[in-house]
Scaffold this motif. Structure first.
Motif, PDB file in Angstrom:
ATOM      1  N   GLY A  37      -3.594 -24.392 -10.197  1.00 33.42           N
ATOM      2  CA  GLY A  37      -3.505 -24.938  -8.732  1.00 33.42           C
ATOM      3  C   GLY A  37      -4.538 -24.399  -7.920  1.00 33.42           C
ATOM      4  N   HIS A  38      -3.734 -24.251  -7.022  1.00 31.57           N
ATOM      5  CA  HIS A  38      -5.316 -23.130  -5.391  1.00 31.57           C
ATOM      6  C   HIS A  38      -5.374 -21.824  -6.406  1.00 31.57           C
ATOM      7  CE1 HIS A  38      -5.646 -27.264  -3.148  1.00 31.57           C
ATOM      8  NE2 HIS A  38      -4.184 -27.336  -3.979  1.00 31.57           N
ATOM      9  N   ALA A  39      -3.922 -21.312  -6.283  1.00 31.57           N
ATOM     10  CA  ALA A  39      -4.432 -19.835  -6.301  1.00 31.57           C
ATOM     11  C   ALA A  39      -5.169 -19.237  -7.406  1.00 31.57           C
ATOM     12  CB  ALA A  39      -2.394 -19.394  -6.175  1.00 31.57           C
ATOM     13  N   ALA A  40      -6.272 -18.570  -7.688  1.00 34.43           N
ATOM     14  CA  ALA A  40      -6.904 -17.625  -7.949  1.00 34.43           C
ATOM     15  C   ALA A  40      -6.845 -16.254  -7.975  1.00 34.43           C
ATOM     16  CB  ALA A  40      -8.172 -18.088  -7.289  1.00 34.43           C
ATOM     17  N   THR A  41      -7.702 -15.016  -8.725  1.00 32.96           N
ATOM     18  CA  THR A  41      -7.633 -14.271  -9.808  1.00 32.96           C
ATOM     19  C   THR A  41      -8.728 -13.841  -8.633  1.00 32.96           C
ATOM     20  OG1 THR A  41      -6.617 -14.402 -11.476  1.00 32.96           O
ATOM     21  CG2 THR A  41      -7.968 -12.069 -10.411  1.00 32.96           C
ATOM     22  N   LEU A  42      -8.631 -11.966  -7.257  1.00 35.44           N
ATOM     23  CA  LEU A  42      -9.771 -12.111  -7.157  1.00 35.44           C
ATOM     24  C   LEU A  42     -10.595 -10.460  -7.700  1.00 35.44           C
ATOM     25  CD1 LEU A  42     -11.673 -11.686  -4.183  1.00 35.44           C
ATOM     26  CD2 LEU A  42     -10.298 -10.367  -2.801  1.00 35.44           C
ATOM     27  N   GLU A  43     -11.088 -10.698  -7.788  1.00 38.65           N
ATOM     28  CA  GLU A  43     -12.308  -9.357  -8.751  1.00 38.65           C
ATOM     29  C   GLU A  43     -13.434  -8.808  -7.745  1.00 38.65           C
ATOM     30  OE1 GLU A  43     -15.989  -9.480 -11.507  1.00 38.65           O
ATOM     31  OE2 GLU A  43     -14.159 -10.081 -12.620  1.00 38.65           O
ATOM     32  N   ILE A  44     -12.254  -7.710  -7.345  1.00 37.70           N
ATOM     33  CA  ILE A  44     -12.637  -6.760  -6.655  1.00 37.70           C
ATOM     34  C   ILE A  44     -13.709  -5.550  -7.242  1.00 37.70           C
ATOM     35  CG2 ILE A  44     -12.299  -4.649  -4.975  1.00 37.70           C
ATOM     36  CD1 ILE A  44      -9.793  -6.693  -4.236  1.00 37.70           C
ATOM     37  N   ALA A  45     -15.301  -5.173  -6.837  1.00 38.88           N
ATOM     38  CA  ALA A  45     -15.689  -3.931  -7.067  1.00 38.88           C
ATOM     39  C   ALA A  45     -15.071  -2.684  -6.913  1.00 38.88           C
ATOM     40  CB  ALA A  45     -17.321  -4.206  -7.401  1.00 38.88           C
ATOM     41  N   VAL A  46     -13.593  -1.737  -6.954  1.00 39.74           N
ATOM     42  CA  VAL A  46     -14.057  -1.000  -6.211  1.00 39.74           C
ATOM     43  C   VAL A  46     -14.167   0.443  -7.189  1.00 39.74           C
ATOM     44  CG1 VAL A  46     -11.776  -0.511  -7.608  1.00 39.74           C
ATOM     45  CG2 VAL A  46     -11.692   0.771  -5.827  1.00 39.74           C
TER      46      VAL A  46
ATOM     47  N   ALA B  61      -3.802 -15.086  -6.177  1.00 44.34           N
ATOM     48  CA  ALA B  61      -2.106 -14.296  -7.146  1.00 44.34           C
ATOM     49  C   ALA B  61      -2.247 -13.445  -7.046  1.00 44.34           C
ATOM     50  CB  ALA B  61      -1.956 -15.650  -7.624  1.00 44.34           C
ATOM     51  N   GLY B  62      -3.604 -12.640  -6.957  1.00 45.83           N
ATOM     52  CA  GLY B  62      -3.817 -11.569  -7.896  1.00 45.83           C
ATOM     53  C   GLY B  62      -5.735 -10.582  -7.870  1.00 45.83           C
ATOM     54  N   LEU B  63      -4.812  -9.359  -8.533  1.00 47.04           N
ATOM     55  CA  LEU B  63      -6.683  -9.007  -7.955  1.00 47.04           C
ATOM     56  C   LEU B  63      -7.326  -8.557  -9.749  1.00 47.04           C
ATOM     57  CD1 LEU B  63      -6.054  -6.307  -5.089  1.00 47.04           C
ATOM     58  CD2 LEU B  63      -7.088  -8.852  -4.992  1.00 47.04           C
ATOM     59  N   ARG B  64      -8.173  -8.724 -10.063  1.00 43.43           N
ATOM     60  CA  ARG B  64      -8.878  -7.886 -10.930  1.00 43.43           C
ATOM     61  C   ARG B  64      -9.621  -6.769 -10.480  1.00 43.43           C
ATOM     62  NH1 ARG B  64     -11.933 -11.517 -15.413  1.00 43.43           N
ATOM     63  NH2 ARG B  64      -9.413 -12.080 -15.835  1.00 43.43           N
ATOM     64  N   LEU B  65      -9.884  -4.995 -11.140  1.00 48.59           N
ATOM     65  CA  LEU B  65     -10.193  -4.512 -11.012  1.00 48.59           C
ATOM     66  C   LEU B  65     -11.206  -4.305 -11.681  1.00 48.59           C
ATOM     67  CD1 LEU B  65      -7.621  -1.921  -9.271  1.00 48.59           C
ATOM     68  CD2 LEU B  65      -7.872  -3.847  -7.907  1.00 48.59           C
ATOM     69  N   LYS B  66     -12.543  -4.152 -11.328  1.00 49.00           N
ATOM     70  CA  LYS B  66     -13.376  -3.522 -11.809  1.00 49.00           C
ATOM     71  C   LYS B  66     -14.028  -2.322 -11.042  1.00 49.00           C
ATOM     72  CE  LYS B  66     -17.602  -5.815 -13.296  1.00 49.00           C
ATOM     73  NZ  LYS B  66     -18.692  -7.711 -12.960  1.00 49.00           N
ATOM     74  N   GLN B  67     -14.761  -0.901 -11.851  1.00 51.62           N
ATOM     75  CA  GLN B  67     -14.604   0.329 -11.234  1.00 51.62           C
ATOM     76  C   GLN B  67     -16.028  -0.013 -11.168  1.00 51.62           C
ATOM     77  OE1 GLN B  67     -12.674   3.541 -12.723  1.00 51.62           O
ATOM     78  NE2 GLN B  67     -10.664   2.998 -12.853  1.00 51.62           N
ATOM     79  N   LYS B  68     -16.992   0.139 -10.254  1.00 51.21           N
ATOM     80  CA  LYS B  68     -18.048   0.549 -10.193  1.00 51.21           C
ATOM     81  C   LYS B  68     -18.412   1.480  -8.728  1.00 51.21           C
ATOM     82  CE  LYS B  68     -20.202  -3.972  -8.821  1.00 51.21           C
ATOM     83  NZ  LYS B  68     -21.039  -5.247  -9.413  1.00 51.21           N
TER      84      LYS B  68
ATOM     85  N   GLN C 204      -4.499   0.153  -6.621  1.00 51.71           N
ATOM     86  CA  GLN C 204      -4.087  -0.465  -7.809  1.00 51.71           C
ATOM     87  C   GLN C 204      -2.629  -0.512  -7.573  1.00 51.71           C
ATOM     88  OE1 GLN C 204      -4.176   1.054 -11.771  1.00 51.71           O
ATOM     89  NE2 GLN C 204      -2.398  -0.309 -12.514  1.00 51.71           N
ATOM     90  N   HIS C 205      -1.939   0.375  -7.024  1.00 49.30           N
ATOM     91  CA  HIS C 205      -0.587   0.578  -6.071  1.00 49.30           C
ATOM     92  C   HIS C 205      -0.821  -0.341  -4.364  1.00 49.30           C
ATOM     93  CE1 HIS C 205       0.411   3.548  -8.197  1.00 49.30           C
ATOM     94  NE2 HIS C 205      -0.127   4.344  -9.120  1.00 49.30           N
TER      95      HIS C 205
ATOM     96  N   TYR D   6     -12.548  -1.208   2.659  1.00 47.17           N
ATOM     97  CA  TYR D   6     -13.678  -2.249   2.812  1.00 47.17           C
ATOM     98  C   TYR D   6     -14.832  -1.045   2.918  1.00 47.17           C
ATOM     99  CZ  TYR D   6     -18.187  -3.830   5.180  1.00 47.17           C
ATOM    100  OH  TYR D   6     -19.450  -3.459   5.253  1.00 47.17           O
ATOM    101  N   GLN D   7     -14.627   0.366   2.942  1.00 46.53           N
ATOM    102  CA  GLN D   7     -15.775   1.243   2.441  1.00 46.53           C
ATOM    103  C   GLN D   7     -15.700   1.439   0.981  1.00 46.53           C
ATOM    104  OE1 GLN D   7     -17.859   2.433   4.499  1.00 46.53           O
ATOM    105  NE2 GLN D   7     -17.193   1.515   6.195  1.00 46.53           N
ATOM    106  N   GLU D   8     -13.808   1.246   0.101  1.00 47.39           N
ATOM    107  CA  GLU D   8     -13.908   1.465  -0.821  1.00 47.39           C
ATOM    108  C   GLU D   8     -14.504   0.294  -1.819  1.00 47.39           C
ATOM    109  OE1 GLU D   8     -14.315   4.695  -1.564  1.00 47.39           O
ATOM    110  OE2 GLU D   8     -14.028   5.512   0.069  1.00 47.39           O
ATOM    111  N   THR D   9     -14.993  -0.993  -1.871  1.00 47.09           N
ATOM    112  CA  THR D   9     -14.575  -1.754  -2.588  1.00 47.09           C
ATOM    113  C   THR D   9     -15.263  -3.320  -1.604  1.00 47.09           C
ATOM    114  OG1 THR D   9     -12.586  -3.103  -1.314  1.00 47.09           O
ATOM    115  CG2 THR D   9     -11.166  -1.637  -2.436  1.00 47.09           C
ATOM    116  N   GLN D  10     -15.606  -3.998  -3.123  1.00 47.22           N
ATOM    117  CA  GLN D  10     -16.119  -5.408  -2.772  1.00 47.22           C
ATOM    118  C   GLN D  10     -15.938  -6.507  -3.340  1.00 47.22           C
ATOM    119  OE1 GLN D  10     -18.728  -5.937  -0.547  1.00 47.22           O
ATOM    120  NE2 GLN D  10     -18.964  -7.770  -0.766  1.00 47.22           N
TER     121      GLN D  10
END
Length: 169
Positions: free
Chosen positions: A70-79, A108-115, A88-89, A55-59
């Motif tokens: 289908g229903h599964a999406a990719t969650l984009e997370i600011a990190v 289904a997965g994550l997409r990381l966005k560094q900020k 990533q690990h 929680y402290q490091e991501t949003q």
């Protein structure tokens, strides 16, 4: 003899005007339930889903739905950049936690966005009130500070002594 045609009550007509909200919910409900509500749930319950460290490091920022996925999406997370490699690990773990929260395969997965991650600071707790020192405790503190000549250091140690000796236990 033929029967006269039955007249219907005008309020029961099929083409009678209806409130837009009633019809709109029926049309948009499934889409909102699948997509919009999932992101709203993730955003509002992110601390409970991810835990205090994540929680402290991501949003979470948005859900990306691929056509035909289908229903599964990719969650984009600011990190935060310093935590990006760690996340990533931990990505399979985070996907499992989110899907476990929903009870179905929501992402289904994550997409990381560094900020940089900026959270509203919680207000500092008010300082604890200390009880007034008794004359015996004040005399003992004065005796401990008698050999200190530096005025700034003496004042700092006196404040510390007052807070320690006057703390409520």
């Amino acid at each position: 003899m033929s029967n006269p045609p039955k007249r219907r009550d005008p309020a029961q007509r099929f083409n009678a005007p209806k409130a837009l909200g009633a019809a709109l919910h029926r049309l948009t409900g499934p889409v909102v339930k699948q997509r919009g509500a999932a992101l709203a749930d993730i955003l509002s319950h992110w601390e409970a889903i991810a835990g205090p460290m994540l929680y402290q490091e991501t949003q979470p920022e948005r859900l990306i739905y691929a056509a035909g996925a289908g229903h599964a999406a990719t969650l984009e997370i600011a990190v935060s950049p310093a935590f990006a490699l760690e996340l990533q690990h931990l990505a399979p773990f985070v996907v499992e936690k989110v899907n476990g929260y929903f009870g179905y395969r929501a992402i289904a997965g994550l997409r990381l966005k560094q900020k940089p991650i900026h959270r509203a600071e919680s207000p500092a707790p008010p300082p604890r009130a200390s009880r007034p020192l008794s004359s015996e405790a004040a005399a003992r503190l004065a005796a401990m500070l008698a050999g200190i000549e530096d005025r700034g250091l003496r004042q700092a140690l006196e404040n510390l002594g007052r807070s320690i000796l006057g703390a409520r236990r």
